[in-house]
Write an enzyme that holds these catalytic residues in place. Structure first.
Site, PDB file in Angstrom:
ATOM      1  N   GLU A 186      -4.604   0.550  -3.443  1.00 14.31           N
ATOM      2  CA  GLU A 186      -3.213   1.021  -3.486  1.00 14.31           C
ATOM      3  C   GLU A 186      -2.240  -0.163  -3.439  1.00 14.31           C
ATOM      4  O   GLU A 186      -1.227  -0.172  -4.157  1.00 14.31           O
ATOM      5  CB  GLU A 186      -2.942   1.981  -2.325  1.00 14.31           C
ATOM      6  CG  GLU A 186      -3.678   3.307  -2.495  1.00 14.31           C
ATOM      7  CD  GLU A 186      -3.412   4.292  -1.381  1.00 14.31           C
ATOM      8  OE1 GLU A 186      -3.554   5.497  -1.619  1.00 14.31           O
ATOM      9  OE2 GLU A 186      -3.078   3.857  -0.253  1.00 14.31           O
TER      10      GLU A 186
ATOM     11  N   GLU B 135       0.833  -1.203   0.000  1.00 13.38           N
ATOM     12  CA  GLU B 135       0.000   0.000   0.000  1.00 13.38           C
ATOM     13  C   GLU B 135       0.875   1.263   0.000  1.00 13.38           C
ATOM     14  O   GLU B 135       0.615   2.215  -0.736  1.00 13.38           O
ATOM     15  CB  GLU B 135      -0.907  -0.021   1.238  1.00 13.38           C
ATOM     16  CG  GLU B 135      -1.772   1.192   1.412  1.00 13.38           C
ATOM     17  CD  GLU B 135      -2.138   1.397   2.882  1.00 13.38           C
ATOM     18  OE1 GLU B 135      -2.153   0.425   3.653  1.00 13.38           O
ATOM     19  OE2 GLU B 135      -2.392   2.556   3.244  1.00 13.38           O
TER      20      GLU B 135
ATOM     21  N   ASP C  50       0.638   3.763  -3.094  1.00 13.98           N
ATOM     22  CA  ASP C  50       0.197   5.142  -2.857  1.00 13.98           C
ATOM     23  C   ASP C  50       1.079   6.136  -3.610  1.00 13.98           C
ATOM     24  O   ASP C  50       0.582   7.051  -4.270  1.00 13.98           O
ATOM     25  CB  ASP C  50       0.248   5.406  -1.343  1.00 13.98           C
ATOM     26  CG  ASP C  50       0.032   6.862  -0.990  1.00 13.98           C
ATOM     27  OD1 ASP C  50      -1.122   7.305  -1.043  1.00 13.98           O
ATOM     28  OD2 ASP C  50       1.020   7.545  -0.685  1.00 13.98           O
TER      29      ASP C  50
ATOM     30  N   ASP D 241      -7.225   1.112   0.646  1.00 14.08           N
ATOM     31  CA  ASP D 241      -5.866   0.631   0.910  1.00 14.08           C
ATOM     32  C   ASP D 241      -5.537  -0.571   0.025  1.00 14.08           C
ATOM     33  O   ASP D 241      -4.408  -0.704  -0.463  1.00 14.08           O
ATOM     34  CB  ASP D 241      -5.713   0.229   2.388  1.00 14.08           C
ATOM     35  CG  ASP D 241      -5.770   1.436   3.314  1.00 14.08           C
ATOM     36  OD1 ASP D 241      -5.728   2.576   2.819  1.00 14.08           O
ATOM     37  OD2 ASP D 241      -5.852   1.219   4.542  1.00 14.08           O
TER      38      ASP D 241
END
Lengths: 222, 222
Positions: free
Chosen positions: B115, B39, B43, B112
């Site tokens: 990502e 994640e 991101d 999440d």
């Protein structure tokens, strides 16, 4: 201004399109063709390259520690250090107001120009060359950084410093906010017992202004 | 759980290493081999790909508008929408507690995992394939987005909504902070005249918690 090829040598990259380099060095005070869009691009490229480097260097470190290490590596202070290694201040193109007030020494202007250079190299070359250049810039810092050490933000460090001396905690007060929503400038006073005047911090958010004030306070105290 | 190849079809990517896909779907409640590191990586990749797309699509838009458009495109709500398009909730691997409390519907868990999937595709393939996949996911949204429209954050929109009705501004109060520094959870109450109870917002910073409260308030009011 010094010759740009000297700067290119320090950066480790020679631009095919010199106007891209000039643009990256041009602060918004100097005219319409300034470096803010490049800075936007460079900021996200930097964040990604550092995230990727940390992910591979620290296979067992959790997300929180990686985030803190990245924050240390990409914060304004670190970027301004890089700028000073490149003597970037001598190449910046600033408007008359910023020139007079010494804008070439301001950490935020230096840091923004470093991000703009990253964006410019990405556009002038490609993602691989930009990444290789960035990893060379960060080689020493990536080798030195460790999870859990010195990753603490200034407010936390200031608090721990004062607690260690059994002093009361600092108080932060927003004393001024200017600008429209989304483009606000916050001024924060950090008051510490025993200091005759509050330390001032500026930032585009309350949080950033508080961190800036705490950082200045640490500089005074340490 | 449905077959993973159905999910891969929706994502537009077939993993060479299926364990990478499984890891991206595994919430931290389900065990040690969870998706938080992926994640973290995803991101920053997402942020970079969207910044690059906006930079090229909007050659005359300033940095502030690009930042706002990016914030809209990468925020939790948008990522959770993508997750629902992929029916990702049906594939998530959650611990018993999260399963019972309906974690597969929680926006933060869905976002999440999106990502984490981005990070997993990057590692399983390369940056180009990850980017192409992301641009396909975002095609509709990138075509629709315009500078200056709907980029306002929830607090600003709530304020403008109330001002339009000549109502007093909302007040935000931090009612709870838990966790150590760097890993704090803020609970904020947003009090609006005429609403019997404050609206609650949660977040990892005061600012995020306030935005979350404002967003919930808008959902109630609009």
């Amino acid at each position: 201004m010094k010759k740009l090829h000297i700067l290119e040598k320090k950066l480790g990259y020679t631009f095919k399109d010199q106007s891209m380099l000039v643009r990256a060095l041009t602060h918004r005070s100097a005219g319409a063709r300034h470096n803010e869009r490049l800075e936007f691009l460079g900021d996200s490229l930097l964040s990604m390259v550092i995230a990727d480097a940390l992910f591979h260097r620290f296979p067992r470190v959790n997300e929180g520690d990686m985030s803190r290490m990245r924050a240390t590596l990409v914060r304004e202070k670190t970027l301004a250090e890089l700028a000073r290694e490149f003597e970037l201040g001598e190449y910046l193109i600033l408007g008359p107001g910023e020139l007079k007030s010494g804008g070439f020494r301001r950490e935020s202007i230096l840091a923004d120009a470093v991000e703009a250079l990253i964006g410019a190299v990405y556009l002038d070359a490609d993602i691989e060359q930009m990444q290789a250049m960035l990893l060379a810039w960060y080689d020493k810092r990536l080798n030195a950084i460790q999870p859990g050490i010195e990753q603490k933000d200034p407010k936390t460090r200031l608090q721990e410093f004062l607690q260690g001396k059994r002093q009361p905690l600092p108080t932060y007060t927003v004393v001024n906010v200017v600008g429209e929503a989304h483009n606000q400038k916050f001024t924060v006073h950090c008051q510490i017992e025993g200091m005759p005047e509050p330390v001032v911090g500026l930032g585009t958010s309350r949080r950033k202004a508080e961190q800036s004030a705490a950082e200045h306070a640490l500089e005074v105290l340490l």
